[in-house]
Design a protein around this motif. Structure first.
Motif, PDB file in Angstrom:
ATOM      1  N   ALA A   1     -15.340  61.115  -9.000  1.00 14.92           N
ATOM      2  CA  ALA A   1     -15.986  61.487 -10.263  1.00 14.92           C
ATOM      3  C   ALA A   1     -15.025  62.223 -11.184  1.00 14.92           C
ATOM      4  O   ALA A   1     -14.224  63.037 -10.733  1.00 14.92           O
ATOM      5  CB  ALA A   1     -17.200  62.364  -9.977  1.00 14.92           C
ATOM      6  N   PHE A   2     -15.132  61.950 -12.479  1.00 15.16           N
ATOM      7  CA  PHE A   2     -14.307  62.666 -13.453  1.00 15.16           C
ATOM      8  C   PHE A   2     -15.091  62.833 -14.752  1.00 15.16           C
ATOM      9  O   PHE A   2     -15.945  62.006 -15.103  1.00 15.16           O
ATOM     10  CB  PHE A   2     -12.982  61.943 -13.706  1.00 15.16           C
ATOM     11  N   PRO A   3     -14.830  63.918 -15.503  1.00  9.57           N
ATOM     12  CA  PRO A   3     -15.558  64.161 -16.750  1.00  9.57           C
ATOM     13  C   PRO A   3     -15.045  63.289 -17.880  1.00  9.57           C
ATOM     14  O   PRO A   3     -13.849  62.993 -17.960  1.00  9.57           O
ATOM     15  CB  PRO A   3     -15.272  65.646 -17.024  1.00  9.57           C
ATOM     16  N   VAL A   4     -15.937  62.896 -18.758  1.00  6.48           N
ATOM     17  CA  VAL A   4     -15.572  62.112 -19.941  1.00  6.48           C
ATOM     18  C   VAL A   4     -15.816  62.928 -21.205  1.00  6.48           C
ATOM     19  O   VAL A   4     -14.983  62.983 -22.095  1.00  6.48           O
ATOM     20  CB  VAL A   4     -16.378  60.798 -19.987  1.00  6.48           C
ATOM     21  N   MET A   5     -16.968  63.601 -21.271  1.00  7.40           N
ATOM     22  CA  MET A   5     -17.257  64.476 -22.404  1.00  7.40           C
ATOM     23  C   MET A   5     -17.598  65.860 -21.896  1.00  7.40           C
ATOM     24  O   MET A   5     -18.469  66.020 -21.032  1.00  7.40           O
ATOM     25  CB  MET A   5     -18.416  63.943 -23.246  1.00  7.40           C
ATOM     26  N   VAL A   6     -16.900  66.866 -22.419  1.00 10.95           N
ATOM     27  CA  VAL A   6     -17.125  68.263 -22.063  1.00 10.95           C
ATOM     28  C   VAL A   6     -17.293  69.048 -23.361  1.00 10.95           C
ATOM     29  O   VAL A   6     -16.503  68.889 -24.301  1.00 10.95           O
ATOM     30  CB  VAL A   6     -15.942  68.819 -21.243  1.00 10.95           C
ATOM     31  N   ASN A   7     -18.334  69.884 -23.434  1.00 11.06           N
ATOM     32  CA  ASN A   7     -18.554  70.646 -24.673  1.00 11.06           C
ATOM     33  C   ASN A   7     -17.665  71.879 -24.726  1.00 11.06           C
ATOM     34  O   ASN A   7     -16.859  72.133 -23.823  1.00 11.06           O
ATOM     35  CB  ASN A   7     -20.036  70.997 -24.841  1.00 11.06           C
ATOM     36  N   ASP A   8     -17.803  72.665 -25.791  1.00  9.52           N
ATOM     37  CA  ASP A   8     -16.913  73.806 -25.994  1.00  9.52           C
ATOM     38  C   ASP A   8     -17.113  74.900 -24.956  1.00  9.52           C
ATOM     39  O   ASP A   8     -16.290  75.801 -24.828  1.00  9.52           O
ATOM     40  CB  ASP A   8     -17.081  74.367 -27.406  1.00  9.52           C
ATOM     41  N   ARG A   9     -18.192  74.852 -24.192  1.00 11.37           N
ATOM     42  CA  ARG A   9     -18.430  75.833 -23.139  1.00 11.37           C
ATOM     43  C   ARG A   9     -18.024  75.326 -21.755  1.00 11.37           C
ATOM     44  O   ARG A   9     -18.315  75.957 -20.746  1.00 11.37           O
ATOM     45  CB  ARG A   9     -19.905  76.225 -23.129  1.00 11.37           C
TER      46      ARG A   9
ATOM     47  N   VAL B   1     -12.676  55.975 -29.677  1.00 10.85           N
ATOM     48  CA  VAL B   1     -13.697  57.007 -29.882  1.00 10.85           C
ATOM     49  C   VAL B   1     -13.023  58.227 -30.509  1.00 10.85           C
ATOM     50  O   VAL B   1     -12.173  58.869 -29.886  1.00 10.85           O
ATOM     51  CB  VAL B   1     -14.380  57.406 -28.557  1.00 10.85           C
ATOM     52  N   THR B   2     -13.369  58.528 -31.739  1.00 11.08           N
ATOM     53  CA  THR B   2     -12.729  59.644 -32.461  1.00 11.08           C
ATOM     54  C   THR B   2     -13.667  60.832 -32.634  1.00 11.08           C
ATOM     55  O   THR B   2     -13.216  61.928 -32.982  1.00 11.08           O
ATOM     56  CB  THR B   2     -12.249  59.172 -33.841  1.00 11.08           C
ATOM     57  N   SER B   3     -14.933  60.628 -32.410  1.00  8.11           N
ATOM     58  CA  SER B   3     -15.871  61.745 -32.514  1.00  8.11           C
ATOM     59  C   SER B   3     -17.113  61.426 -31.689  1.00  8.11           C
ATOM     60  O   SER B   3     -17.383  60.269 -31.352  1.00  8.11           O
ATOM     61  CB  SER B   3     -16.269  61.976 -33.981  1.00  8.11           C
ATOM     62  N   TRP B   4     -17.849  62.486 -31.339  1.00 11.47           N
ATOM     63  CA  TRP B   4     -19.108  62.315 -30.609  1.00 11.47           C
ATOM     64  C   TRP B   4     -20.263  62.502 -31.601  1.00 11.47           C
ATOM     65  O   TRP B   4     -20.603  63.605 -31.958  1.00 11.47           O
ATOM     66  CB  TRP B   4     -19.230  63.333 -29.485  1.00 11.47           C
ATOM     67  N   ASP B   5     -20.800  61.371 -32.043  1.00  6.25           N
ATOM     68  CA  ASP B   5     -21.938  61.412 -32.959  1.00  6.25           C
ATOM     69  C   ASP B   5     -23.208  61.324 -32.123  1.00  6.25           C
ATOM     70  O   ASP B   5     -23.668  60.255 -31.752  1.00  6.25           O
ATOM     71  CB  ASP B   5     -21.845  60.245 -33.952  1.00  6.25           C
ATOM     72  N   LEU B   6     -23.769  62.494 -31.794  1.00  2.00           N
ATOM     73  CA  LEU B   6     -24.908  62.534 -30.891  1.00  2.00           C
ATOM     74  C   LEU B   6     -26.111  63.182 -31.557  1.00  2.00           C
ATOM     75  O   LEU B   6     -25.962  64.063 -32.411  1.00  2.00           O
ATOM     76  CB  LEU B   6     -24.539  63.329 -29.624  1.00  2.00           C
ATOM     77  N   PRO B   7     -27.316  62.775 -31.207  1.00  2.00           N
ATOM     78  CA  PRO B   7     -28.519  63.370 -31.800  1.00  2.00           C
ATOM     79  C   PRO B   7     -28.686  64.826 -31.365  1.00  2.00           C
ATOM     80  O   PRO B   7     -28.627  65.139 -30.181  1.00  2.00           O
ATOM     81  CB  PRO B   7     -29.645  62.484 -31.258  1.00  2.00           C
TER      82      PRO B   7
END
Length: 825
Positions: A37-45, A16-22
């Motif tokens: 539990a652990f995070p997989v995707m976290v945004n810039d905030r 996975v090299t990028s998050w291509d999300l709608p």
């Protein structure tokens, strides 16, 4: 099926090299509350939008918007997720009927997926948006049995009823969609999530009609640790020490007080009523009262509650009120709350700490073993006395400028240190708190502290000497010392930089932050990224490598205040001034190596050890005169006793061997609080008698034969209550067995226990297993012997042993014949 978070994250993010999300899908921020539990995707905030966890035997991947599951740009991650969730090769992949297009996405990548409205009986992977709450219980059981669940759902739907069992909670906070970063390792979590409206409402409900809490002098509560993201305080003293708290966990709730009198006091009735109603929620079942809490029934005679007196936490209860979880399986308590049950707990650590002065309250106190999953804990310190206003729901640690208020710094650091003692596992929220706390401390710089420049506990300088706890595995000494004020540069070869190696400046991490005056830094400084420059050689003797001439030069010319004596199995860290009298360390180190080998033999452990034991002597330590752990700690005053071969051979060395015994104790055959300070002494007796040829009554004054007899008589005269079966009294039981059957049965049983895949979690169950196994090993029916000591031998165990011969030499018969009578307590 559980997997370490790091390995799981690597699998989920492979390729996975990028998050291509709608961009049109507005996700909900996820709150991670569980240890798994652990995070997989976290945004810039810093908002978590994708997370993973486990529950029971199964796994979950939770996605903050169901639309992501139907987006082709998300395919690389979806394929990884399905692969990680699948419990076995060829297991069925099923998608919910509303997710037919997901079946097509998977099919285009070679994964055949069935479309059906609910998971089948065969364990596999189920992908759903969980809009229908009729599936909640079926999904929970599916995962618990070993299934994998890929779920995307918004907070307003029933998804939380499934995912919160695994410590992942959908909030009503919208996730930012501007920038999604792809991390090479598990991302950090933010410490503050804007989902506290629910907790504020709960706090108000619990404190309705209560304006202040009076902490009198008759029973001062223990401090509580409130570390969970769905846990919150209800009562605190004027130093921010919490004594009353509550928490959500799964579908259930918990209320915890630092003393039973917080629940059993007439002045607290308004709060107790609030607490019971809050814990009941929408349930209609009975409230179970353990014996120490049965007074609640008479305190509330006109209430509409249905009461039942019981010592057992059973699934038919709605709420269980107790003070101790000594005989309760941790997983059973966790599941009771996760499924919707309530716990009302009033407990303090004073008695346990008094009986177990060398034990770690956060990891060994039975209540804490259970409470930690709820985000709560009980600390071995008490709160201040007085009358205190209830907490303000609007109070904040951070000001508007996001700077930690100075008045909270000391409390934050102490809470962090307790929090990191609770587990050695890598837990996402713990790691994040460590990094944030360290940044706060490092921004201030560190003051110098010594005997010449002591620092008073509680001062601003004292706070700056702290560091977050970070437990390491095996330590390897460098043989170097970094002088005060020097800067060191540590370089690692490229092949080692990915090994997560760490460098500890100092020889231990013993914490004396509770002392009134500091004569040394209460913590060693933090580990650093690691050719070493700027350091000087310290006296270091390794048996089989260092020559006597080399040692003499090291002692003569070294300016380092510390030195070490090392074998493959034990390392002694001692002040250089004490080592200067040691002309040849070889004989005493050979003696130590052989004593450690004896320790390993009784424990039925492979020798040499996987890592050497460590003993460090310092001017100030955190607990007692010695305490166990890695390393074992003691004061510098015992230096002569541990490096003088003649003294050891003639007088023994009970204290350090006692602590080595502590390090061998295993939960499978330990019965806290009873055996904490008893079983470890078996090693002290064994080493002194079998190796040093020092008889037990000469090895320790408490083993004088007359004292031993008096202890047994005293125990029996009281009716042999199990509460009295501790320390030397408890040791007598094992000494009777040893004196009759020698040491071989212990070695065999300790070895057998290492192969057990399952065993009871409660004291009663573990004690009965010991009765059965020891009887089988010595081929004698030992049930009457243990019953005479007051052990709770169960009828099914007693009835399984009559086929074995009676133990005619049972030494407890002598005390019965001697006229010593037992009272039924």
């Amino acid at each position: 099926m559980a997997t370490a978070p790091d390995a799981a994250f690597e699998t989920l993010m492979n390729g996975v090299t990028s998050w291509d999300l709608p961009k049109e899908s507005i996700p909900s921020e996820l709150l991670l509350t569980g240890e798994a539990a652990f995070p997989v995707m976290v945004n810039d905030r810093g908002q978590v939008l994708i997370a993973a966890s486990s529950y029971g035997q199964g796994r979950l991947v939770v996605i903050s918007h169901e639309g992501y599951l139907l987006h082709t740009g998300f395919t690389p991650f979806l394929l990884n997720a399905v692969s990680w969730l699948c419990p076995s090769p060829g297991a069925p992949i099923v998608v919910h009927s509303s997710f037919a297009s997901l079946a097509n996405i998977l099919g285009d990548s070679g994964i055949e997926a069935l479309v059906q409205p609910e998971p089948g009986e065969t364990l596999g992977v189920y992908c759903t948006d969980a809009y229908n709450d009729s599936l909640t219980e079926k999904l929970v059981q599916f995962v618990k049995r070993g299934g994998g669940l890929l779920i995307g759902v918004l907070s307003i739907f029933p998804g939380n009823q499934v995912t919160n069992m695994a410590g992942v909670y959908f909030t009503d906070v919208c996730g930012n969609r501007d920038l999604f970063k792809v991390s090479k390792k598990i991302p950090n979590l933010t410490l503050y999530v804007k989902c506290n409206d629910e907790l504020k409402y709960d706090q108000q409900q619990l404190l309705e009609g209560v304006s202040e809490m009076d902490i009198g002098t008759r029973a001062v509560p223990s401090q509580l640790l409130v570390h969970g993201q769905r846990a919150f305080p209800l009562g605190a003293d004027n130093s921010f020490n919490c004594f009353l708290a509550a928490a959500h966990y799964g579908r259930g709730r918990v209320v915890l007080g630092g003393h039973a009198r917080l629940m059993l006091n007439q002045t607290k009735l308004p709060f107790v009523l609030n607490a019971l109603h809050w814990l009941m929620g929408h349930q209609t079942g009975r409230i179970g009262l353990a014996s120490e809490m049965k007074a609640l029934k008479s305190m509330l005679p006109t209430s509409s509650f249905q009461w039942t007196e019981t010592e057992l936490l059973t699934s038919d209860l709605s709420v269980f009120c107790c003070c101790s979880f000594t005989d309760t399986d941790a997983k059973k308590a966790e599941e009771f709350v996760a499924k919707g049950g309530g716990l009302l707990i009033g407990a303090d650590t004073w008695l346990w700490g008094h009986r177990n002065p060398d034990s770690n309250c956060m990891t060994e106190y039975p209540n804490n073993i259970i409470l930690k999953c709820f985000g709560l804990g009980i600390i071995s310190q008490v709160v201040n006395q007085g009358s205190f206003p209830v907490p303000n729901a609007k109070s904040m640690i951070y000001s508007q400028e996001s700077i930690l208020q100075e008045r909270w710094l000391g409390k934050l650091l102490k809470d962090c240190s307790y929090m990191f003692q609770m587990t050695h596992q890598k837990i996402s929220i713990n790691d994040s708190v460590k990094k944030h706390a360290l940044k706060i401390i490092q921004n201030k710089g560190f003051p110098n502290v010594s005997e010449e420049h002591p620092i008073i506990n509680g001062s601003s300088q004292a706070f700056l000497t702290g560091k977050e706890w970070n437990y390491l595995n095996s330590w390897v000494s460098t043989g170097l010392y970094l002088p005060e004020g020097r800067v060191t540069q540590i370089t690692l070869p490229s092949e080692a930089t990915q090994a997560n190696l760490k460098v500890l400046i100092g020889c231990h991490m013993d914490d004396v932050s509770e002392a009134k005056v500091y004569h040394r830094p209460p913590y060693n400084q933090d580990d650093v990224s690691v050719t070493i420059t700027g350091a000087v050689s310290a006296p270091y003797f390794r048996i089989g490598k260092t020559t006597q001439e080399e040692w003499k030069n090291l002692i003569k010319y070294s300016k380092a205040p510390w030195g070490e004596l090392a074998t493959d199995n034990i390392i002694l860290t001692i002040l250089t001034e004490n080592l200067m009298v040691l002309q040849d360390p070889y004989p005493v180190l050979q003696l130590w190596d052989e004593m450690v080998q004896a320790v390993a033999k009784l424990a039925a452990r492979p020798f040499p050890f996987e890592r050497p034991e460590r003993v460090v002597l310092d001017k100030q330590i955190s607990l007692g005169f010695l305490h166990s752990g890695y390393p074992i700690m003691s004061y510098t005053s015992i230096a002569k006793g541990i490096i003088d071969e003649v003294t050891i051979r003639s007088h023994g060395i009970w204290g350090v061997i006692h602590e080595l015994g502590h390090n061998q104790q295993k939960g499978k055959w330990s019965f806290p609080l009873h055996t904490n300070e008893a079983l470890c002494n078996l090693w002290a007796v064994y080493v002194h008698e079998t190796f040093l040829n020092i008889h037990r009554d000469q090895a320790h004054p408490s083993l004088n034969p007359e004292l031993r007899k008096e202890r047994i008589k005293d125990h029996l005269s009281k009716g042999a209550p199990l509460s009295n079966w501790v320390v030397w009294t408890a040791l007598e039981t094992y000494l009777h067995l040893q004196e009759s059957f020698w040491w071989e049965p212990f070695i065999q049983i300790f070895g057998d226990y290492q192969t057990l895949s399952s065993f009871p979690q409660d004291n009663k169950g573990k004690m009965n297993l010991w009765v059965k196994k020891f009887s089988e090993v010595v081929k004698k029916n030992l049930a009457p012997f243990f019953e005479a000591w007051g052990w709770p031998v169960q009828s099914d165990v007693a009835e399984s042993l009559p086929s074995l011969p009676e133990w005619q030499e049972n030494p407890m018969k002598m005390y019965a014949d001697d006229g010593t009578e037992r009272r039924n307590n």
